[in-house]
Design a protein around this motif. Structure first.
Motif, PDB file in Angstrom:
ATOM      1  N   THR A 634       0.830  -1.206   0.000  1.00  8.75           N
ATOM      2  CA  THR A 634       0.000   0.000   0.000  1.00  8.75           C
ATOM      3  C   THR A 634       0.864   1.256   0.000  1.00  8.75           C
ATOM      4  N   SER A 635       1.990   1.231   0.714  1.00  7.54           N
ATOM      5  CA  SER A 635       2.866   2.401   0.740  1.00  7.54           C
ATOM      6  C   SER A 635       3.432   2.704  -0.646  1.00  7.54           C
ATOM      7  N   THR A 636       3.728   1.677  -1.430  1.00  6.84           N
ATOM      8  CA  THR A 636       4.195   1.902  -2.791  1.00  6.84           C
ATOM      9  C   THR A 636       3.070   2.459  -3.655  1.00  6.84           C
ATOM     10  N   LEU A 637       1.845   1.981  -3.443  1.00  7.45           N
ATOM     11  CA  LEU A 637       0.702   2.533  -4.182  1.00  7.45           C
ATOM     12  C   LEU A 637       0.516   4.013  -3.873  1.00  7.45           C
ATOM     13  N   ASP A 638       0.817   4.425  -2.647  1.00  2.00           N
ATOM     14  CA  ASP A 638       0.713   5.850  -2.308  1.00  2.00           C
ATOM     15  C   ASP A 638       1.684   6.681  -3.130  1.00  2.00           C
ATOM     16  N   ILE A 639       2.935   6.202  -3.275  1.00  2.00           N
ATOM     17  CA  ILE A 639       3.910   6.940  -4.079  1.00  2.00           C
ATOM     18  C   ILE A 639       3.493   6.959  -5.543  1.00  2.00           C
ATOM     19  N   LEU A 640       2.967   5.841  -6.041  1.00  2.00           N
ATOM     20  CA  LEU A 640       2.529   5.794  -7.435  1.00  2.00           C
ATOM     21  C   LEU A 640       1.346   6.722  -7.677  1.00  2.00           C
ATOM     22  N   SER A 641       0.445   6.809  -6.723  1.00  2.00           N
ATOM     23  CA  SER A 641      -0.684   7.723  -6.880  1.00  2.00           C
ATOM     24  C   SER A 641      -0.224   9.177  -6.876  1.00  2.00           C
ATOM     25  N   ASN A 642       0.787   9.508  -6.061  1.00  2.00           N
ATOM     26  CA  ASN A 642       1.340  10.866  -6.073  1.00  2.00           C
ATOM     27  C   ASN A 642       1.984  11.173  -7.428  1.00  2.00           C
ATOM     28  N   LEU A 643       2.669  10.179  -8.014  1.00  2.00           N
ATOM     29  CA  LEU A 643       3.272  10.380  -9.326  1.00  2.00           C
ATOM     30  C   LEU A 643       2.208  10.622 -10.384  1.00  2.00           C
ATOM     31  N   LEU A 644       1.124   9.847 -10.358  1.00  2.00           N
ATOM     32  CA  LEU A 644       0.064  10.016 -11.344  1.00  2.00           C
ATOM     33  C   LEU A 644      -0.629  11.367 -11.190  1.00  2.00           C
ATOM     34  N   SER A 645      -0.808  11.790  -9.948  1.00  2.00           N
ATOM     35  CA  SER A 645      -1.429  13.100  -9.719  1.00  2.00           C
ATOM     36  C   SER A 645      -0.520  14.224 -10.217  1.00  2.00           C
ATOM     37  N   ALA A 646       0.793  14.086 -10.014  1.00  2.00           N
ATOM     38  CA  ALA A 646       1.726  15.099 -10.489  1.00  2.00           C
ATOM     39  C   ALA A 646       1.761  15.172 -12.007  1.00  2.00           C
ATOM     40  N   LEU A 647       1.569  14.028 -12.662  1.00  2.00           N
ATOM     41  CA  LEU A 647       1.561  13.996 -14.131  1.00  2.00           C
ATOM     42  C   LEU A 647       0.187  14.265 -14.709  1.00  2.00           C
ATOM     43  N   ASP A 648      -0.801  14.492 -13.853  1.00  2.00           N
ATOM     44  CA  ASP A 648      -2.171  14.789 -14.278  1.00  2.00           C
ATOM     45  C   ASP A 648      -2.786  13.625 -15.059  1.00  2.00           C
ATOM     46  N   TYR A 649      -2.510  12.427 -14.603  1.00  2.00           N
ATOM     47  CA  TYR A 649      -3.134  11.238 -15.184  1.00  2.00           C
ATOM     48  C   TYR A 649      -4.281  10.811 -14.280  1.00  2.00           C
ATOM     49  N   LYS A 650      -5.465  10.660 -14.847  1.00  2.00           N
ATOM     50  CA  LYS A 650      -6.623  10.245 -14.062  1.00  2.00           C
ATOM     51  C   LYS A 650      -6.555   8.740 -13.815  1.00  2.00           C
ATOM     52  N   TYR A 651      -6.890   8.354 -12.586  1.00  2.00           N
ATOM     53  CA  TYR A 651      -6.730   6.951 -12.207  1.00  2.00           C
ATOM     54  C   TYR A 651      -7.801   6.547 -11.208  1.00  2.00           C
ATOM     55  N   LEU A 652      -7.983   5.219 -11.068  1.00  2.00           N
ATOM     56  CA  LEU A 652      -8.804   4.604 -10.035  1.00  2.00           C
ATOM     57  C   LEU A 652      -7.904   3.696  -9.206  1.00  2.00           C
ATOM     58  N   ARG A 653      -8.310   3.443  -7.968  1.00  2.00           N
ATOM     59  CA  ARG A 653      -7.454   2.666  -7.061  1.00  2.00           C
ATOM     60  C   ARG A 653      -8.280   1.633  -6.315  1.00  2.00           C
ATOM     61  N   LEU A 654      -7.755   0.405  -6.257  1.00  2.00           N
ATOM     62  CA  LEU A 654      -8.377  -0.688  -5.510  1.00  2.00           C
ATOM     63  C   LEU A 654      -7.307  -1.353  -4.655  1.00  2.00           C
ATOM     64  N   ASP A 655      -7.470  -1.278  -3.333  1.00  2.00           N
ATOM     65  CA  ASP A 655      -6.530  -1.925  -2.419  1.00  2.00           C
ATOM     66  C   ASP A 655      -7.303  -2.544  -1.264  1.00  2.00           C
ATOM     67  N   GLY A 656      -6.617  -2.932  -0.218  1.00  2.00           N
ATOM     68  CA  GLY A 656      -7.261  -3.609   0.891  1.00  2.00           C
ATOM     69  C   GLY A 656      -8.241  -2.754   1.661  1.00  2.00           C
ATOM     70  N   GLN A 657      -8.107  -1.432   1.566  1.00  2.00           N
ATOM     71  CA  GLN A 657      -9.002  -0.534   2.283  1.00  2.00           C
ATOM     72  C   GLN A 657     -10.255  -0.189   1.482  1.00  2.00           C
ATOM     73  N   THR A 658     -10.336  -0.633   0.225  1.00  2.00           N
ATOM     74  CA  THR A 658     -11.518  -0.361  -0.583  1.00  2.00           C
ATOM     75  C   THR A 658     -12.676  -1.229  -0.111  1.00  2.00           C
ATOM     76  N   PRO A 659     -13.851  -0.667   0.198  1.00  2.00           N
ATOM     77  CA  PRO A 659     -14.991  -1.480   0.640  1.00  2.00           C
ATOM     78  C   PRO A 659     -15.351  -2.527  -0.410  1.00  2.00           C
ATOM     79  N   ALA A 660     -15.755  -3.697   0.056  1.00  2.00           N
ATOM     80  CA  ALA A 660     -16.077  -4.785  -0.859  1.00  2.00           C
ATOM     81  C   ALA A 660     -17.232  -4.441  -1.789  1.00  2.00           C
ATOM     82  N   ALA A 661     -18.160  -3.622  -1.305  1.00  2.00           N
ATOM     83  CA  ALA A 661     -19.322  -3.283  -2.123  1.00  2.00           C
ATOM     84  C   ALA A 661     -18.963  -2.374  -3.293  1.00  2.00           C
ATOM     85  N   LYS A 662     -17.830  -1.690  -3.224  1.00  2.00           N
ATOM     86  CA  LYS A 662     -17.466  -0.743  -4.273  1.00  2.00           C
ATOM     87  C   LYS A 662     -16.425  -1.298  -5.253  1.00  2.00           C
TER      88      LYS A 662
END
Length: 939
Positions: A634-662
């Motif tokens: 998850t910590s690596t996903l945080d750095i990758l999400s910061n990189l995508l936000s800095a490059l203005d790339y729109k993204y979705l994220r699914l990890d262990g904290q994502t509710p099962a219903a979503k």
């Protein structure tokens, strides 16, 4: 009383009509044929034999010589060492002086090398004694204070394969001699009577008297009435004669008074099944119906990702819910339970709706606490329930109510790999005999986990684990050791073949190669990224720290060091986050605190992030494709999400904290939206790396690597699935020379070693001190270490059109093909000019002894490499080997010579090396950190 005087008996002699000087008469023969007449002696001629009638000469068939194979001794055979060798089923008991003695148990006696070894039926050795004489059934002897009686002989093949130690052994004892017809035992007669009672054998029509045959002139008596025949013909539920009908196999027996009927898969499903899926449905049906010749009703469907395991399972469940091979009987099952990871619950529900709709079958999804399980167990509206592994542990008692569960499907069942797994124990508590495991990556590296999966679907088939470990796991492991003897290898190979023969009856494994005609091609790239100076400095600082050297002596702290170095490979800035989050005093926190001044705080110090940045930019600017970005942390996903936000790339994220219903909604939204609305899907390999269909993307980047190759294979299979329309590209990023590359080497070794007993997740803790030092070392050379371990001499210019075969001696011959001796960017005429002249020698000058010695030395070198593990990664010879530095040097040479414009290079050469344009552009950048590439195309 007066007695008569004693009179001695008279010795009567046969009266001889001949003279005293004549010889006595001889006995008359039955036939005189082929018998010479006796010559006259002293004038006496024997009487003629022609007066006796000549009997008719009879002939009989010659005796057939029966020869037992040399490997199957009957009562003991001579082995190569001159001793007696044999294997026997025996009865044993402890020594006793009781008058009425009883046997304590069964055992196996093996006689070899002058010694007799006694084992119980679980394989445990009970003692041994000297034995140099052959044994026969009924023979007795004493072994380690136990009385032994030979019961029967078993063959050498059966003993070597380990069949006597399995409870379901089908081996039959060899009968030495039978003088009369043996009567079956009471148990055998009862079993035969039961079998005959279950078979439907039509009674013969009573024979009619002669008077009745003439137009039935006599009255119809009770014994002359014809047997009534039921005119009702069994009609299958679906037409078996229609084109493309999928008909299941019929059982061999049928209850008395019943009839068999064809079981035909519903055409609404069978018309969508491919050939391998039709075979899969038939295989599963035969397994759960007990038609595969083993004691159990379970199966493991181990198809690779994307082969349609879900559709095959739905077809099986629907067929069992509606049909029965016995005519006019209730369906085979009434309730089916599907257990899967929580991320796949909605996917299963949608698959049922897709293939069967909402009106044909009732599917209950247990996602929250509002679910009433009595609606499934007691009611008739729902036939199928879908539930997660975690939820099942809490509601297992509710599912035991009612009529019970008839079949259980465990999706991604490789997680049921320990006997203490709570989900596996919950499923076993349901007392359901029909169990099926679905797994795209079956655990074959660790035989203990493999045993757990087999024992889950078919309990007791491989006996107890202690027996399995002693008789199968240990010999197979010992066989693979370099110091193994010929006897160890023979025993290990026999046990491996026997294990495969037993489990092959209920395990079906197909690879993704059969999808080549259904799906677009897939290309996999392994990218070796040269570490940055900041990464190398942090790496060296960790290795040189006193805390590091002290931690090598402890297995737990060694694992902590591995996690630290894995974070350095991803991005050194992750260590700051680790130190901030970890408030407890530990080895890693102390180590990070000492190196706080060396660790950079910016994520840009990572070579893999730099390569990812360039790759995403090229994909976004040159294509309209989308990307799935996978990480294990998850910590690596945080750095990758910061990189995508800095490059203005729109993204979705699914990890262990994502509710099962979503989670399923995120997957659907990503698959529907274009790249302009959602370019990247950030995915946690632990939370959503299995079962998801992310076919909206055609490119996948595996940012980090896991010890377990199954985890990476599952994650890489998310995009190359049914419904994919574009060619797929998969990129695996590794930090060259660092821990990433060492883990990759062990992954390839595990995949290449069949039946290896190495724990994928705990393997790092089993290294020796020297292996740990090699694991933690940093190789900063320009050459690729993995390529050197292959022993490939292509120099980074190998193409994949090469076949790896074996030479006559069995040594692996790794030929780099036509392109191996010359770079792919060198013209043929230039290469021909540089060829050395071949010297010619006279026959008298040829030293054949030196040549043979050189050949033997080369073979010895290859064997040494194989024993050290260097020859275990031959699967990488299916890849192209590309040295990126050579390609960049060729580009620079072309620029200087003016052969190509700036930014361009000979396209034909690069397309042969790297087909992907986005990767090619990242590869040819002057500041690129890509040093070496392995590439493989599925087409």
């Amino acid at each position: 009383m007066q007695f008569k005087p004693f009179k001695p008996p008279t010795l009567l002699k046969h009266r001889n009509t001949l003279n005293a000087d004549q010889p006595p008469l001889k006995k008359r023969r039955i036939s005189s044929e082929d018998v010479p007449q006796e010559p006259a002696v002293n004038g006496y001629e024997p009487p003629a034999l022609t007066s006796t009638p000549k009997p008719t000469k009879t002939f009989r068939a010659p005796l057939v010589t029966v020869k037992e194979p040399a490997s199957q001794p009957i009562a003991g055979s001579q082995n190569d060492t001159g001793g007696v060798e044999g294997y026997y089923n025996v009865l044993w008991r402890k020594f006793t002086t009781k008058k009425n003695k009883t046997w304590d148990g069964d055992g196996i006696l093996s006689v070899c090398g002058g010694y007799a070894t006694l084992q119980d039926i679980s394989g445990r050795e009970m003692g041994r004694t000297a034995c140099k004489s052959p044994l026969l059934p009924g023979s007795t002897l004493s072994v380690a204070g136990k009385d032994i009686e030979i019961d029967s002989v078993i063959t050498r093949e059966e003993f070597t394969a380990g069949r006597p130690f399995l409870g379901n052994s089908s081996s039959k004892p060899i009968v030495i001699e039978q003088t009369s017809e043996a009567k079956p035992s009471m148990k055998a007669r009862v079993k035969q009577e039961k079998l005959e009672a279950t078979q439907s054998v039509p009674r013969p029509t009573p024979s009619l008297p002669k008077a009745t045959k003439a137009a039935f002139k006599n009255p119809m008596l009770h014994n002359t009435v014809q047997q009534k025949v039921d005119s009702k013909v069994p009609v299958p539920r679906h037409d078996p004669l229609v084109e493309g009908a999928l008909i299941m196999k019929r059982p061999k027996t049928v209850p008395k008074g019943k009839q068999l009927v064809d079981v035909v898969v519903d055409p609404i499903l069978s018309k969508h099944l491919r050939e391998h899926q039709r075979a899969g449905v038939s295989f599963l049906y035969e397994c759960v119906m007990g038609m595969r010749g083993y004691d159990g009703e379970g199966a493991i469907l181990a198809d690779e990702m994307g082969l349609g395991k879900t559709l095959q399972t739905i077809a099986l469940i629907w067929t069992l819910l509606k049909q029965n091979p016995v005519y006019e009987e209730a369906p085979v099952i009434k309730k089916a339970l599907i257990v899967c990871p929580v991320t796949l619950i909605d996917n299963w529900r949608k698959e049922f709706r897709k293939w069967l709709g909402n009106e044909r079958i009732g599917v209950l999804v247990a996602k929250d606490n509002k679910t009433r399980f009595t609606d499934f167990t007691m009611g008739k509206a729902y036939n199928v329930m879908i539930i997660g592994y975690e939820k099942l542990r809490n509601v297992q008692q509710d599912l035991q109510k009612g009529a019970g569960i008839d079949i259980v499907i465990a999706d991604e069942g490789h997680r049921l790999k320990t006997a203490q797994n709570k989900s596996a124990m919950a499923i076993k508590s349901l007392n359901t005999e029909r169990r099926i495991i679905l797994s795209g990556t079956p655990i074959q590296n660790d035989l203990s986990e493999f045993y757990t999966m087999v024992d889950f679907v078919n309990p007791g088939l491989l006996s107890k684990y202690s027996t399995f470990k002693r008789e199968f796991e240990t010999p197979i492991l010992k066989m693979r050791q370099p110091e193994a003897t010929d006897k160890d290898r023979e025993k290990g190979e026999a046990r491996s073949e026997e294990l495969h023969a037993i489990t092959g009856r209920f395990i079906l494994r197909r690879t993704a190669d059969i999808l080549s005609k259904y799906l677009p091609p897939k290309t996999e790239y392994v990218l070796f990224c040269r570490p940055t100076k900041a990464q190398a400095d942090v790496y060296h600082a960790i290795l040189g720290n006193p805390i590091f050297n002290a931690a090598l002596n402890n297995a737990e702290t060694s694992l902590q060091l591995i996690n630290v170095l894995k974070k350095v490979c991803n991005s050194p800035s992750l260590l700051h986050k680790k130190a901030k989050d970890d408030s407890s005093i530990s080895t890693t926190s102390s180590l990070v605190s000492d190196l706080a001044s060396v660790i950079p705080k910016t994520p840009s110090a990572s070579s893999k992030l730099q390569v990812l940045d360039t790759l995403l930019h090229n994909i976004r600017s040159t294509t309209s494709e989308k990307v799935v970005l996978v990480s294990n942390y998850t910590s690596t996903l945080d750095i990758l999400s910061n990189l995508l936000s800095a490059l203005d790339y729109k993204y979705l994220r699914l990890d262990g904290q994502t509710p099962a219903a979503k989670r399923q909604d995120l997957v659907d939204r990503f698959n529907r939206t274009p790249a302009s609305a959602c370019f990247v899907f950030l995915l946690s390999a632990k939370a959503g790396g299995t079962g998801l269909n992310l076919i909206g993307a055609s490119r996948l980047v595996l940012f980090d690597i896991d010890w377990n190759p199954a985890t990476d294979l599952q994650a890489m299979g998310r995009i190359h699935r049914d419904g994919q329309k574009r060619p797929c590209y998969i990129y695996r990023l590794l930090t060259k020379g660092a821990l990433d590359e060492k883990i990759f080497q062990r992954q390839v070794t595990k995949q290449g070693l069949a039946d290896s007993v190495v724990d994928n997740k705990a393997g790092a803790a089993s290294f020796s001190r020297d292996e740990l030092r090699d694991l933690f070392s940093l190789d900063e050379r320009r050459e690729c270490q993995t390529h050197e371990l292959l022993g490939c001499a292509c120099g980074g210019t190998r193409t994949a059109e090469v076949v790896v075969d074996d030479d006559e001696d069995g040594d692996a011959r790794r030929d780099c093909g036509v392109q191996a001796d010359k770079p792919i960017f060198v013209e043929e005429d230039e290469e021909e000019d540089d060829l050395p002249e071949t010297p010619f020698l006279k026959a008298s000058q040829y030293d054949w002894r030196a040549a043979e010695k050189a050949i033997e030395d080369e073979k010895a070198r290859k064997r040494a490499e194989a024993s050290e593990g260097k020859g275990k990664m031959l699967s990488l010879m299916q890849y192209s080997h590309i040295d990126a530095a050579l390609l960049r040097a060729e580009k620079a040479a072309q620029k200087q010579s003016g052969q190509a414009d700036e930014g361009a290079v000979d396209a034909s050469v690069l397309e042969m090396a790297v087909e992907d344009e986005a990767l090619r552009a990242a590869l040819l950048e002057d500041e690129s950190r890509l040093d070496f590439i392995f590439a493989k195309n599925s087409s």
